[in-house]
Design a protein around this motif. Structure first.
Motif, PDB file in Angstrom:
ATOM      1  N   LYS A   1       0.818  -1.200   0.000  1.00 30.05           N
ATOM      2  CA  LYS A   1       0.000   0.000   0.000  1.00 30.05           C
ATOM      3  C   LYS A   1       0.858   1.258   0.000  1.00 30.05           C
ATOM      4  N   LYS A   2       2.112   1.165   0.472  1.00 33.69           N
ATOM      5  CA  LYS A   2       2.971   2.328   0.562  1.00 33.69           C
ATOM      6  C   LYS A   2       3.936   2.424  -0.618  1.00 33.69           C
ATOM      7  N   THR A   3       4.045   1.375  -1.419  1.00 30.40           N
ATOM      8  CA  THR A   3       4.977   1.383  -2.528  1.00 30.40           C
ATOM      9  C   THR A   3       4.386   2.138  -3.704  1.00 30.40           C
ATOM     10  N   PRO A   4       5.041   3.212  -4.142  1.00 31.51           N
ATOM     11  CA  PRO A   4       4.502   3.947  -5.298  1.00 31.51           C
ATOM     12  C   PRO A   4       4.508   3.062  -6.537  1.00 31.51           C
ATOM     13  N   PRO A   5       3.606   3.316  -7.456  1.00 30.17           N
ATOM     14  CA  PRO A   5       3.587   2.515  -8.687  1.00 30.17           C
ATOM     15  C   PRO A   5       4.787   2.824  -9.554  1.00 30.17           C
ATOM     16  N   GLU A   6       5.063   1.920 -10.488  1.00 30.86           N
ATOM     17  CA  GLU A   6       6.141   2.149 -11.445  1.00 30.86           C
ATOM     18  C   GLU A   6       5.858   3.400 -12.262  1.00 30.86           C
ATOM     19  N   PRO A   7       6.877   4.187 -12.579  1.00 31.11           N
ATOM     20  CA  PRO A   7       6.631   5.313 -13.480  1.00 31.11           C
ATOM     21  C   PRO A   7       6.079   4.812 -14.814  1.00 31.11           C
ATOM     22  N   SER A   8       5.070   5.496 -15.322  1.00 30.29           N
ATOM     23  CA  SER A   8       4.468   5.070 -16.584  1.00 30.29           C
ATOM     24  C   SER A   8       3.905   6.279 -17.303  1.00 30.29           C
ATOM     25  N   THR A   9       3.813   6.160 -18.617  1.00 34.57           N
ATOM     26  CA  THR A   9       3.213   7.193 -19.449  1.00 34.57           C
ATOM     27  C   THR A   9       1.982   6.626 -20.137  1.00 34.57           C
ATOM     28  N   VAL A  10       1.022   7.526 -20.428  1.00 31.69           N
ATOM     29  CA  VAL A  10      -0.232   7.092 -21.030  1.00 31.69           C
ATOM     30  C   VAL A  10      -0.450   7.763 -22.381  1.00 31.69           C
ATOM     31  N   SER A  11      -0.198   9.070 -22.471  1.00 29.31           N
ATOM     32  CA  SER A  11      -0.492   9.774 -23.719  1.00 29.31           C
ATOM     33  C   SER A  11       0.399  10.992 -23.847  1.00 29.31           C
ATOM     34  N   ILE A  12       0.482  11.511 -25.072  1.00 28.71           N
ATOM     35  CA  ILE A  12       1.155  12.773 -25.361  1.00 28.71           C
ATOM     36  C   ILE A  12       0.227  13.615 -26.224  1.00 28.71           C
ATOM     37  N   HIS A  13       0.194  14.922 -25.912  1.00 24.98           N
ATOM     38  CA  HIS A  13      -0.647  15.858 -26.665  1.00 24.98           C
ATOM     39  C   HIS A  13       0.147  17.140 -26.886  1.00 24.98           C
ATOM     40  N   PRO A  14       0.218  17.614 -28.125  1.00 26.82           N
ATOM     41  CA  PRO A  14      -0.374  17.118 -29.376  1.00 26.82           C
ATOM     42  C   PRO A  14       0.218  15.765 -29.793  1.00 26.82           C
ATOM     43  N   LEU A  15      -0.582  15.022 -30.539  1.00 32.37           N
ATOM     44  CA  LEU A  15      -0.183  13.666 -30.885  1.00 32.37           C
ATOM     45  C   LEU A  15       0.831  13.610 -32.020  1.00 32.37           C
ATOM     46  N   ALA A  16       0.766  14.543 -32.968  1.00 34.25           N
ATOM     47  CA  ALA A  16       1.649  14.495 -34.133  1.00 34.25           C
ATOM     48  C   ALA A  16       2.518  15.737 -34.180  1.00 34.25           C
ATOM     49  N   GLY A  17       3.789  15.561 -34.555  1.00 39.00           N
ATOM     50  CA  GLY A  17       4.708  16.671 -34.724  1.00 39.00           C
ATOM     51  C   GLY A  17       5.180  16.769 -36.161  1.00 39.00           C
ATOM     52  N   ARG A  18       5.414  18.005 -36.617  1.00 38.29           N
ATOM     53  CA  ARG A  18       5.833  18.214 -37.998  1.00 38.29           C
ATOM     54  C   ARG A  18       7.335  18.377 -38.090  1.00 38.29           C
ATOM     55  N   ARG A  19       7.891  17.882 -39.195  1.00 39.13           N
ATOM     56  CA  ARG A  19       9.311  18.077 -39.458  1.00 39.13           C
ATOM     57  C   ARG A  19       9.683  19.563 -39.376  1.00 39.13           C
ATOM     58  N   GLY A  20      10.843  19.819 -38.783  1.00 32.92           N
ATOM     59  CA  GLY A  20      11.348  21.175 -38.739  1.00 32.92           C
ATOM     60  C   GLY A  20      10.611  22.101 -37.803  1.00 32.92           C
ATOM     61  N   SER A  21       9.943  21.573 -36.787  1.00 35.95           N
ATOM     62  CA  SER A  21       9.166  22.412 -35.879  1.00 35.95           C
ATOM     63  C   SER A  21       9.623  22.220 -34.439  1.00 35.95           C
ATOM     64  N   THR A  22       9.344  23.218 -33.621  1.00 35.36           N
ATOM     65  CA  THR A  22       9.538  23.172 -32.178  1.00 35.36           C
ATOM     66  C   THR A  22       8.239  23.631 -31.530  1.00 35.36           C
ATOM     67  N   TYR A  23       7.720  22.841 -30.603  1.00 41.48           N
ATOM     68  CA  TYR A  23       6.407  23.146 -30.044  1.00 41.48           C
ATOM     69  C   TYR A  23       6.290  22.564 -28.634  1.00 41.48           C
ATOM     70  N   PRO A  24       5.382  23.109 -27.818  1.00 45.74           N
ATOM     71  CA  PRO A  24       5.167  22.552 -26.476  1.00 45.74           C
ATOM     72  C   PRO A  24       4.275  21.317 -26.533  1.00 45.74           C
ATOM     73  N   ALA A  25       4.533  20.369 -25.645  1.00 49.33           N
ATOM     74  CA  ALA A  25       3.730  19.143 -25.569  1.00 49.33           C
ATOM     75  C   ALA A  25       3.566  18.760 -24.106  1.00 49.33           C
ATOM     76  N   THR A  26       2.515  18.009 -23.844  1.00 50.11           N
ATOM     77  CA  THR A  26       2.227  17.537 -22.494  1.00 50.11           C
ATOM     78  C   THR A  26       2.140  16.020 -22.507  1.00 50.11           C
ATOM     79  N   ILE A  27       2.922  15.395 -21.638  1.00 50.46           N
ATOM     80  CA  ILE A  27       2.913  13.931 -21.485  1.00 50.46           C
ATOM     81  C   ILE A  27       2.195  13.621 -20.183  1.00 50.46           C
ATOM     82  N   ARG A  28       1.188  12.787 -20.282  1.00 48.14           N
ATOM     83  CA  ARG A  28       0.396  12.423 -19.105  1.00 48.14           C
ATOM     84  C   ARG A  28       0.792  11.028 -18.648  1.00 48.14           C
TER      85      ARG A  28
END
Length: 546
Positions: free
Chosen positions: A14-41
């Motif tokens: 009950k006290k052991t934190p879960p393994e680090p894991s990722t579920v999704s990233i938004h925005p989902l698609a990135g374009r060549r030659g671009s720099t943009y902010p994204a959020t990983i949940r």
């Protein structure tokens, strides 16, 4: 046999934190030659310092990690805010990545890289082609986009999900109104997925030719009105009709011999002999063409041989004669390189010289719950022929009302080669605390009565980590009383466990290292060539307080 006993201190679950894991990233698609902010949940991402991409051309800088502010979500999550940079020459396609935290490395998710213009869900659509990054945050949410189309113009709408639980659909509406509402939107086209079947994606694809010019509304929603913070998608709108997707299930392992879509190429048996631990060779199979059932003189095939053809018309059956010079243990393997299950369901029957059926790829058994008969076609069948002679091989679809130009088949008849079949590792990452022990579960399939040893080793371990053999309590399964002839259609599974042991003073790793799981067949005192099963990212992390 020496058994290493290592004391393990387990913290309260009950006290052991879960393994680090990722579920999704938004925005989902990135374009060549671009720099943009994204959020990983994800979960337990606190202190994350690196977004670790496998390939070249894409990188991300961690800006900050914060708890998800929305307390109404079903499960608490962390939000990792990052700045993503995509090089102008980055390869187009899926770029897998993981997040590195003080408590280890996460599972893998994918960032698609595209070359079309990319916009957000609140931006107006400038033209085609274009990719829209969106998200259905709440249950019942529907995203709507307005486009302009010309008379006679054809557009393709492809909706791709970034989360396994998200089954997206795309609809097309026109503002043609009704007798009580002149602004009413009326649906003119809809698509969910090309084919719903286990192993196939549920992404939607809609091709529409507009009869008249005007403004139209494109709507994106989830099946049954579902929604959530991980329901991210990309909507791709392309002029003209794009090629249809290949409706083939994805391979889960590097070696798959019980999928209809695996390649029975000229090196297939040579690779199998390598997995058998043998040093000899076997002649390459000679190719033959299947002929119609009413052909007066079907070709005569010898072993090993491969017969190819297409079931172009409904109720069509192809045949070929098979010459067997002595009693033999045989394997019959079937490939469907184009159309496959559930559209094309090939049935192969081996008929004796007197006309009776000797074997088929239809596995018949009785369901143990309802006690009704079940029949499933298999991509591989093994059998023993006890008499020499000229047999007849039949190939057809399981129904009499299906056929087409893409109903191609390839049937290989060969001697049995006892070998190590599919080898799978259950874990996709290893985060091992200093002074702790963690098991690696390895599932091995013994094909065609392989009776040798299957040696498993781990290479590239971090300093201070060793691997030893472990044994857990076996799972006791009752025998299946009505399973049919399992020996013909199912390999013999075996599970092995390797324990990773980290010394108390093992150095903590800042970034993951790829350890390699290697399997080798051992037959008659000879160790076979190494087989790379999988590369797994591993980290040694500091011991957490209990």
């Amino acid at each position: 046999m020496a058994v290493l006993l290592t004391p393990v201190l387990w913290a309260d679950a009950k006290k052991t934190p879960p393994e680090p894991s990722t579920v999704s990233i938004h925005p989902l698609a990135g374009r060549r030659g671009s720099t943009y902010p994204a959020t990983i949940r994800g979960v337990n991402l606190g202190g994350a310092h690196t977004v670790w991409f496998e390939g070249q051309g894409v990188r991300a800088r961690v800006l900050r990690v914060e708890p998800e502010p929305d307390a109404a979500t079903e499960k608490p999550a962390d939000l990792l805010h990052a700045e993503v940079t995509v090089d102008a020459d980055a390869p187009v396609g899926a770029h897998p990545f993981r997040v590195v935290t003080p408590f280890g490395v996460t599972n893998e998710i994918v960032l698609p890289i595209v070359e079309e213009p990319v916009i957000g869900e609140k931006d107006p659509i400038p033209g085609f082609p274009v990719i829209v990054n969106g998200r259905l945050v709440k249950r019942g949410e529907v995203d709507a986009y307005w486009i302009e189309a010309g008379a006679g113009q054809t557009l393709t709408f492809e909706i791709s999900s970034g989360h396994a639980a998200f089954d997206p659909s795309v609809s097309l509406y026109e503002p043609s109104g009704s007798w009580f509402d002149s602004d009413r939107l009326n649906r003119i086209a809809f698509h969910d997925e090309p084919l719903f079947f286990p192993g196939l994606p549920t992404d939607g694809r809609l091709v529409h030719r507009f009869a008249k010019a005007g403004k139209y509304c494109v709507k994106v929603q989830a099946f049954s009105g579902r929604g959530g913070p991980d329901f991210v998608y990309r909507l791709r709108i392309t002029p003209e009709a794009t090629p249809e997707p290949a409706l083939h299930p994805k391979r889960k392992a590097d070696w798959e011999e019980r999928l209809f879509t695996r390649r029975l190429g000229p090196d297939w048996m040579a690779r199998m002999i390598q997995r058998a631990g043998r040093a000899d060779s076997i002649p390459a199979p000679e190719a033959f063409r299947g002929v119609a059932e009413d052909s007066p003189e079907p070709p005569l095939m010898t072993i090993p041989g491969v017969v190819e053809g297409r079931i172009a018309k409904p109720a069509e059956t192809h045949i070929i004669r098979l010459k067997v010079d002595k009693p033999r243990d045989l394997a019959i393997e079937i490939e469907t390189p184009e159309a496959t299950m559930p559209r094309f369901n090939p049935v192969v029957r081996l008929m004796a010289p007197h006309g009776g059926e000797v074997a088929t790829n239809v596995h018949t058994k009785r369901n143990n719950n309802g006690l009704y008969m079940m029949k499933m076609i298999q991509a591989k069948t093994t059998l023993t022929l006890r008499a020499a002679g000229v047999y007849l091989l039949q190939v057809r679809d399981i129904t009499t009302d299906r056929g087409g130009p893409d109903f191609a088949y390839r049937v290989l008849v060969r001697p049995q080669i006892p070998h190590v079949g599919k080898v799978e590792v259950a874990e996709d990452r290893v985060n091992l605390e200093a002074g702790a022990v963690k098991p690696i579960t390895i599932n091995i399939e013994r094909e065609e009565e392989f009776g040798g040893f299957a040696a498993v080793s781990l290479e590239g371990l971090p300093r201070g980590v060793t691997a030893v053999t472990g044994m857990e309590k076996p799972v006791e399964r009752p025998p299946l009383p009505n399973a049919g002839r399992l020996e013909r259609y199912v390999p013999k599974p075996q599970t092995s466990t390797v324990l990773l042991v980290a010394a108390p003073d093992a150095p903590v790793t800042e970034t993951p290292v790829n350890i390699r799981v290697i399997a080798r067949p051992a037959v008659e005192g000879r160790l076979g060539e190494p087989i790379l099963v999988k590369e797994i990212p591993m980290m040694v992390v500091a011991r957490r307080p209990s």
